[in-house]
Enzyme design. Structure first.
Site, PDB file in Angstrom:
ATOM      1  N   GLU A 273       1.002  -0.297  -7.131  1.00  0.00           N
ATOM      2  CA  GLU A 273       1.015   0.951  -6.362  1.00  0.00           C
ATOM      3  C   GLU A 273       2.479   1.287  -6.077  1.00  0.00           C
ATOM      4  OE1 GLU A 273      -1.439   1.272  -2.925  1.00  0.00           O
ATOM      5  OE2 GLU A 273      -3.170   0.317  -3.875  1.00  0.00           O
TER       6      GLU A 273
ATOM      7  N   CYS B 131       0.831  -1.205   0.000  1.00  0.00           N
ATOM      8  CA  CYS B 131       0.000   0.000   0.000  1.00  0.00           C
ATOM      9  C   CYS B 131       0.866   1.256   0.000  1.00  0.00           C
ATOM     10  CB  CYS B 131      -0.911   0.005   1.223  1.00  0.00           C
ATOM     11  SG  CYS B 131      -1.893   1.520   1.369  1.00  0.00           S
TER      12      CYS B 131
ATOM     13  N   TYR C  20      -0.069  -4.857  -5.115  1.00  0.00           N
ATOM     14  CA  TYR C  20       0.723  -4.852  -3.890  1.00  0.00           C
ATOM     15  C   TYR C  20       2.027  -5.631  -4.041  1.00  0.00           C
ATOM     16  CZ  TYR C  20      -3.751  -3.278  -2.032  1.00  0.00           C
ATOM     17  OH  TYR C  20      -4.922  -2.584  -1.827  1.00  0.00           O
TER      18      TYR C  20
ATOM     19  N   TYR D 242      -7.725   4.823  -9.226  1.00  0.00           N
ATOM     20  CA  TYR D 242      -7.503   3.912  -8.105  1.00  0.00           C
ATOM     21  C   TYR D 242      -8.489   2.751  -8.135  1.00  0.00           C
ATOM     22  CZ  TYR D 242      -7.032   2.233  -3.294  1.00  0.00           C
ATOM     23  OH  TYR D 242      -6.846   1.449  -2.181  1.00  0.00           O
TER      24      TYR D 242
ATOM     25  N   CYS E 217      -1.959   1.795   7.641  1.00  0.00           N
ATOM     26  CA  CYS E 217      -0.631   1.530   7.087  1.00  0.00           C
ATOM     27  C   CYS E 217      -0.357   0.047   7.225  1.00  0.00           C
ATOM     28  CB  CYS E 217       0.447   2.332   7.803  1.00  0.00           C
ATOM     29  SG  CYS E 217       2.120   1.952   7.237  1.00  0.00           S
TER      30      CYS E 217
ATOM     31  N   ASP F  91      -3.002  -7.240   2.450  1.00  0.00           N
ATOM     32  CA  ASP F  91      -3.345  -6.591   1.176  1.00  0.00           C
ATOM     33  C   ASP F  91      -2.976  -7.553   0.047  1.00  0.00           C
ATOM     34  OD1 ASP F  91      -4.236  -4.202   2.350  1.00  0.00           O
ATOM     35  OD2 ASP F  91      -2.188  -3.416   2.444  1.00  0.00           O
TER      36      ASP F  91
ATOM     37  N   CYS G  89      19.404  -5.886   5.761  1.00  0.00           N
ATOM     38  CA  CYS G  89      20.027  -6.006   4.455  1.00  0.00           C
ATOM     39  C   CYS G  89      21.470  -5.528   4.543  1.00  0.00           C
ATOM     40  CB  CYS G  89      19.261  -5.170   3.436  1.00  0.00           C
ATOM     41  SG  CYS G  89      19.980  -5.211   1.776  1.00  0.00           S
TER      42      CYS G  89
END
Length: 214
Positions: free
Chosen positions: A98, A55, A138, A86, A201, A133, A210
């Site tokens: 997105e 998202c 996504y 959208y 969120c 999601d 990483c």
């Protein structure tokens, strides 16, 4: 319902995509936090980057907080429908992801730092979803604006994938491509979590560090 989710989790064929429209949809004139014009272009000495991590509300907030990021904006990329809305993207029938477009000053923040933020900010092993999601919009994606960015992105994937595997995660499903056309999302999506600080969120990382830049 399961059948509908299956369809949204597989890329639409170009011939089956929604037709879209010839003209761009309306979006915000300026960035909500900085008042900089969203369509100001890339200033001399700066560079741009594009990422899909789920998202785009939460993704944009991650990047606008980074020192050296000059401008962020959300939109749609990587599909077939020109100038999608959208609602159209949410059907899974445009093929778009997105995404967040980032303009940054490489003298302050490196592309490698943005890549590290990308990898650590979401789970890149989930295919066509991010958490709850679900759908092609996504998916995880890095969209490079140069051959150098493309090479750095590929190298970072090779570096990070074994770390995820060691932590019990699956194979990396991130698509890494030269940047496709970016279509601005509607006004209300731009800097959504600055306008609505308690808004939804769904972004969350794996907890795996990483090693890029180490």
């Amino acid at each position: 319902m399961f059948s509908m989710l299956q369809k949204k989790s597989a890329m639409i064929a170009p011939a089956d995509a929604l037709p879209g429209r010839p003209d761009p949809i309306l979006t915000a004139e300026t960035h909500f936090l900085t008042a900089r014009p969203l369509k100001s272009g890339v200033p001399e000495g700066m560079e741009q980057a594009m990422f899909g991590m789920g998202c785009f509300w939460g993704v944009e907030r991650i990047f606008w907080q980074i020192k050296g990021v000059w401008l962020t904006m959300v939109g749609y990329a990587g599909g077939y429908t020109p100038n999608p809305t959208y609602d159209e993207v949410c059907t899974g029938k445009t093929g778009h992801n997105e995404v967040v477009l980032v303009i940054f000053d490489p003298a302050v923040v490196s592309y490698e730092t943005l890549l590290k933020t990308f990898w650590e900010g979401h789970d890149p092993t989930q295919g066509m979803r991010q958490g709850n999601d679900r759908g092609t919009q996504y998916r995880s994606g890095i969209y490079a604006y140069s051959g150098e960015q493309l090479a750095q992105a590929e190298a970072s994937r090779i570096m990070f994938a074994p770390k995820l595997e060691q932590a019990g995660f699956g194979a990396v499903s991130t698509e890494i491509l030269l940047a496709p056309e970016f279509y601005y999302a509607e006004d209300y999506h731009q800097q959504y979590l600055a306008k609505n600080p308690t808004g939804y969120c769904g972004i969350g990382g794996t907890g795996v560090s990483c090693p890029i830049g180490a």
